[in-house]
Design a protein around this motif. Structure first.
Motif, mmCIF file in Angstrom:
data_model
loop_
_atom_site.group_PDB
_atom_site.id
_atom_site.type_symbol
_atom_site.label_atom_id
_atom_site.label_comp_id
_atom_site.label_asym_id
_atom_site.label_seq_id
_atom_site.Cartn_x
_atom_site.Cartn_y
_atom_site.Cartn_z
ATOM 1 N N LYS A 173 86.499 -79.848 80.924
ATOM 2 C CA LYS A 173 84.744 -79.521 80.718
ATOM 3 C C LYS A 173 84.401 -79.263 82.228
ATOM 4 N N VAL A 174 84.967 -79.931 83.120
ATOM 5 C CA VAL A 174 84.278 -79.535 84.649
ATOM 6 C C VAL A 174 84.862 -78.165 84.891
ATOM 7 N N ALA A 175 85.658 -77.795 84.617
ATOM 8 C CA ALA A 175 86.325 -76.269 84.835
ATOM 9 C C ALA A 175 85.416 -75.090 84.183
ATOM 10 N N LEU A 176 84.999 -75.553 82.962
ATOM 11 C CA LEU A 176 84.005 -74.447 82.403
ATOM 12 C C LEU A 176 82.559 -74.555 83.073
ATOM 13 N N LEU A 177 82.115 -75.755 83.313
ATOM 14 C CA LEU A 177 80.700 -75.713 84.142
ATOM 15 C C LEU A 177 80.836 -75.008 85.354
ATOM 16 N N LEU A 178 81.829 -75.337 86.184
ATOM 17 C CA LEU A 178 82.133 -74.743 87.538
ATOM 18 C C LEU A 178 82.098 -73.348 87.178
ATOM 19 N N ALA A 179 82.763 -72.670 86.522
ATOM 20 C CA ALA A 179 82.903 -71.380 86.017
ATOM 21 C C ALA A 179 81.723 -70.685 85.711
ATOM 22 N N ALA A 180 80.781 -71.361 84.875
ATOM 23 C CA ALA A 180 79.298 -70.998 84.675
ATOM 24 C C ALA A 180 78.296 -70.684 86.037
ATOM 25 N N ASN A 181 78.813 -71.968 86.780
ATOM 26 C CA ASN A 181 77.877 -71.995 87.857
ATOM 27 C C ASN A 181 78.331 -70.673 88.895
ATOM 28 N N GLU A 182 79.568 -70.399 89.074
ATOM 29 C CA GLU A 182 79.867 -69.520 89.969
ATOM 30 C C GLU A 182 79.514 -67.978 89.316
ATOM 31 N N ALA A 183 79.334 -67.782 88.068
ATOM 32 C CA ALA A 183 78.918 -66.708 87.373
ATOM 33 C C ALA A 183 77.319 -66.474 87.771
ATOM 34 N N VAL A 184 76.624 -67.494 87.940
ATOM 35 C CA VAL A 184 75.376 -67.495 88.207
ATOM 36 C C VAL A 184 75.077 -67.207 89.598
ATOM 37 N N LEU A 185 76.087 -67.796 90.391
ATOM 38 C CA LEU A 185 75.790 -67.444 91.981
ATOM 39 C C LEU A 185 76.028 -66.123 92.183
ATOM 40 N N TYR A 193 78.437 -87.546 65.705
ATOM 41 C CA TYR A 193 78.742 -86.998 66.832
ATOM 42 C C TYR A 193 77.258 -86.112 67.321
ATOM 43 N N ARG A 194 77.222 -85.910 68.657
ATOM 44 C CA ARG A 194 76.176 -85.254 69.297
ATOM 45 C C ARG A 194 76.716 -84.567 70.359
ATOM 46 N N ALA A 195 76.336 -83.294 70.691
ATOM 47 C CA ALA A 195 76.920 -82.535 72.044
ATOM 48 C C ALA A 195 75.491 -81.720 72.269
ATOM 49 N N LEU A 196 75.618 -81.469 73.885
ATOM 50 C CA LEU A 196 74.607 -81.144 74.463
ATOM 51 C C LEU A 196 74.979 -80.391 75.641
ATOM 52 N N PRO A 197 75.263 -78.907 75.769
ATOM 53 C CA PRO A 197 75.394 -78.093 76.944
ATOM 54 C C PRO A 197 74.281 -77.443 77.581
ATOM 55 N N ARG A 198 73.955 -77.411 78.911
ATOM 56 C CA ARG A 198 72.821 -76.992 79.543
ATOM 57 C C ARG A 198 72.918 -76.238 80.774
ATOM 58 N N LEU A 199 72.476 -75.214 81.324
ATOM 59 C CA LEU A 199 72.197 -74.732 82.532
ATOM 60 C C LEU A 199 70.855 -74.749 82.947
ATOM 61 N N ASP A 200 70.462 -75.084 84.319
ATOM 62 C CA ASP A 200 69.459 -74.959 85.010
ATOM 63 C C ASP A 200 69.324 -74.124 86.192
ATOM 64 N N ILE A 201 68.946 -72.901 86.166
ATOM 65 C CA ILE A 201 69.235 -71.857 87.104
ATOM 66 C C ILE A 201 67.635 -71.723 87.981
ATOM 67 N N VAL A 228 80.045 -76.258 72.135
ATOM 68 C CA VAL A 228 79.997 -75.933 73.571
ATOM 69 C C VAL A 228 80.763 -74.476 73.702
ATOM 70 N N LEU A 229 81.958 -74.505 73.304
ATOM 71 C CA LEU A 229 82.569 -73.314 73.526
ATOM 72 C C LEU A 229 81.788 -72.087 72.783
ATOM 73 N N GLU A 230 81.251 -72.391 71.817
ATOM 74 C CA GLU A 230 80.590 -71.298 70.993
ATOM 75 C C GLU A 230 79.205 -70.744 71.835
ATOM 76 N N GLN A 231 78.846 -71.490 72.905
ATOM 77 C CA GLN A 231 77.763 -71.139 73.825
ATOM 78 C C GLN A 231 78.268 -69.903 74.941
ATOM 79 N N ARG A 232 79.506 -69.828 75.146
ATOM 80 C CA ARG A 232 79.988 -69.033 76.009
ATOM 81 C C ARG A 232 79.359 -68.950 77.336
ATOM 82 N N LEU A 233 79.298 -70.111 77.689
ATOM 83 C CA LEU A 233 78.252 -70.405 79.078
ATOM 84 C C LEU A 233 78.774 -69.332 80.169
ATOM 85 N N GLU A 234 80.215 -69.178 80.482
ATOM 86 C CA GLU A 234 80.582 -68.505 81.565
ATOM 87 C C GLU A 234 80.089 -67.090 81.248
ATOM 88 N N GLU A 235 80.176 -66.663 80.105
ATOM 89 C CA GLU A 235 79.863 -65.263 79.787
ATOM 90 C C GLU A 235 78.485 -64.973 79.649
#
Length: 545
Positions: A173-185, A219-227, A255-262
């Motif tokens: 999970k951490v790797a996915l979030l950091l990869a999305a962050n890297e794409a933003v930066l 169950y509940r799930a929430l992914p999010r980015l703030d840029i 979470v995977l369906e949101q394609r955060l990094e992409e």
């Protein structure tokens, strides 16, 4: 590929010895290990929930309760927060306990404990009855419950998930979030980014003296980015929050369906574009509201004011009252909006935050209309509240029964009326967001929710958003910024003259909706379609005196 937590923990020692773990990985492994050990301890303490539940009900009846229910609940939550290239926080919590609610001498009593044992459930049930008798001294009139549904002696329900998020290693999970962050930066002008995931699994056993016994896993799930984008001369900044990714009652697959990094680069580019967007000119515009924005307007201006306890004044101290009052003067009479406005409540939409098999009174929730063809026709109710509207239901030739809107955030809290999914139904004509834009000559399209404020009666409000686009001659001609619109609830909904069709339906939602004293948090979804509102007052939030 995912592995079980137990297998993951067993393999962690060997893996640590074989390689040098980064601080993030080491922390993640320790967190997983502690969570598994804690889960095993809690599991041992709740070996036979049914026996414990029956013991609690027997003790309550023996102490003089005329009605009793018990909830044994185990909640596990996990939160991961990252910023740029580092992890800000990791938390993984488990809680197990039970609550007993009773009616005795016509009054409610409630007590709870985190010691799930035979002796303790008996003690707490007796305590709840004693509490009810103490409460009777200040009660104006006895509590009367609407008839319950046919008892469900062995009900089982589970959120429609594919992957349990707690079976996915934290490092993944951490790797996915950091990869999305890297794409933003990598996007020029995008200077800061935070990303997070939040998960909940609630295993809830319910029983009452009517004969209902149910077991639910929610169950509940929430992914999010703030840029945050910052101008080259450091004089200005804007934010782009991915509020158009709604929380859902699903598993890790969501979470995977949101394609955060992409998608991260696109979200970052939108943030950068906002920096140079034209500041809006104040005035009246036709608004084309995307469902990722409109859900919040529904939540605040329709769902909250049609909670019956709020309308009757029971929420006045904390979150206000409601203009939808008194019931005898507004039911069947109040023109809430245009004829296109059909608002329906439910707790059954698959993947919605409000979906359950039974509410926290053991009632199977039903779908019901709140606004029909623009006219108010009902409120949200529990078993205690439904008899307050007996005159209306008799007039409509409907049974006097709960709509299934009872909920408590945990075993330690008493259940009360909470919002189900409250949704704007699609129109008959198949129209998209783009179709509504094409039909608008001068307007603003809004995507994503943002800041808002609303008065204590849910009548006057102001809403912002995430992305704003100027519409001229049926085309989007550029991005705007500093946009907020003002409304008076019936006037605003009365101006709705176009809505999307079934294919444009989307569920937004609130993960933490507060209500009550002491405050409790509820999760709820709001489905809706793109909609157009005519001649709405727009202000500029960036202007300075």
């Amino acid at each position: 590929m995912t592995i079980s937590r137990r297998d993951f923990v067993q393999a962690s020692s060997a893996a640590a010895a074989a390689s040098l773990l980064s601080p993030v990985a080491a922390r993640a492994r320790a967190l997983e290990r502690a969570a598994v050990e804690r889960a095993e301890r809690l599991g041992e303490r709740a070996a036979d929930n049914k026996e414990l539940a029956m013991r609690a009900l027997d003790a309550a009846r023996a102490a003089g309760a005329t009605y009793a229910d018990v909830r044994i609940s185990r909640n596990r939550t996990q939160s991961i927060l990252t910023r740029e290239r580092r992890v800000q926080s990791l938390s993984d919590d488990d809680t197990l306990g039970f609550g007993v609610r009773v009616l005795a001498d016509g009054a409610w009593g409630f007590a709870s404990s985190n010691a799930v044992t035979s002796d303790e459930v008996t003690r707490v049930a007796r305590q709840a009855v004693a509490q009810a008798r103490a409460n009777r001294a200040t009660q104006v009139k006895p509590v009367v419950l609407a008839p319950g549904q046919k008892p469900e002696p062995n009900g089982v329900w589970r959120s429609p998930i594919k992957t349990d998020p707690f079976d996915v290693p934290v490092e993944q999970k951490v790797a996915l979030l950091l990869a999305a962050n890297e794409a933003v930066l990598k996007v020029a002008g995008a200077r800061f980014v935070t990303s997070q995931m939040y998960f909940l699994r609630e295993e809830k056993t319910f029983a009452n003296t009517d004969g209902t016994y149910t077991v639910q896993t929610i169950y509940r799930a929430l992914p999010r980015l703030d840029i945050t984008a910052v101008s080259a001369n450091m004089s200005d900044f804007v934010q782009r929050q991915t509020t158009d990714i709604a929380p859902r009652g699903l598993g890790y697959e969501y979470v995977l369906e949101q394609r955060l990094e992409e998608n991260a680069a696109r979200w970052a580019a939108e943030a950068v574009e906002k920096l140079s967007a034209k500041s809006v000119e104040v005035g009246r515009y036709d608004l084309v509201l995307h469902p990722s924005h409109l859900w919040l307007t529904i939540h605040e201006s329709v769902a909250h004011p049609t909670e019956l306890d709020r309308a009757l004044g029971y929420e006045a101290n904390y979150a206000g009252t409601s203009f939808v009052f008194p019931p005898e003067k507004v039911l069947g009479k109040l023109k809430y909006g245009s004829a296109l406005m059909n608002i329906r409540a439910d707790r059954s939409q698959p993947g919605s935050l409000g979906a359950v098999g039974w509410d926290d009174e053991g009632q199977r929730p039903e779908e019901f209309d709140i606004v029909k063809s623009g006219v108010l026709v009902d409120y949200q109710t529990t078993r205690e509240q439904a008899p307050m509207l007996e005159w209306w239901y008799r007039q409509q030739q409907k049974p006097v029964r709960s709509h299934g809107c009872s909920y408590a955030q945990s075993w330690a809290d008493v259940q009360f009326q909470r919002m189900p999914n409250v949704s704007l139904l699609p129109g008959a004509k198949e129209q998209s967001f783009e179709d509504l834009v094409a039909a608008t000559d001068r307007g603003i399209a809004i995507i994503g929710d943002g800041s808002f404020s609303i008065d204590q009666q849910r009548y006057n409000a102001q809403f912002g958003g995430q992305l704003f686009y100027e519409i001229r001659g049926g085309k989007i001609v550029g991005m705007l910024r500093d946009v907020a619109y003002q409304l008076r609830t019936p006037e605003f909904w009365g101006s709705m003259d176009m809505i999307g069709g079934p294919k444009s339906y989307f569920m937004g939602g609130a993960f933490n909706d507060g209500k009550g004293q002491p405050s409790q948090s509820n999760a709820v979804s709001h489905g809706c379609v793109p909609s157009r509102f005519r001649n709405v007052n727009v202000i500029n939030t960036g202007r300075r005196a």
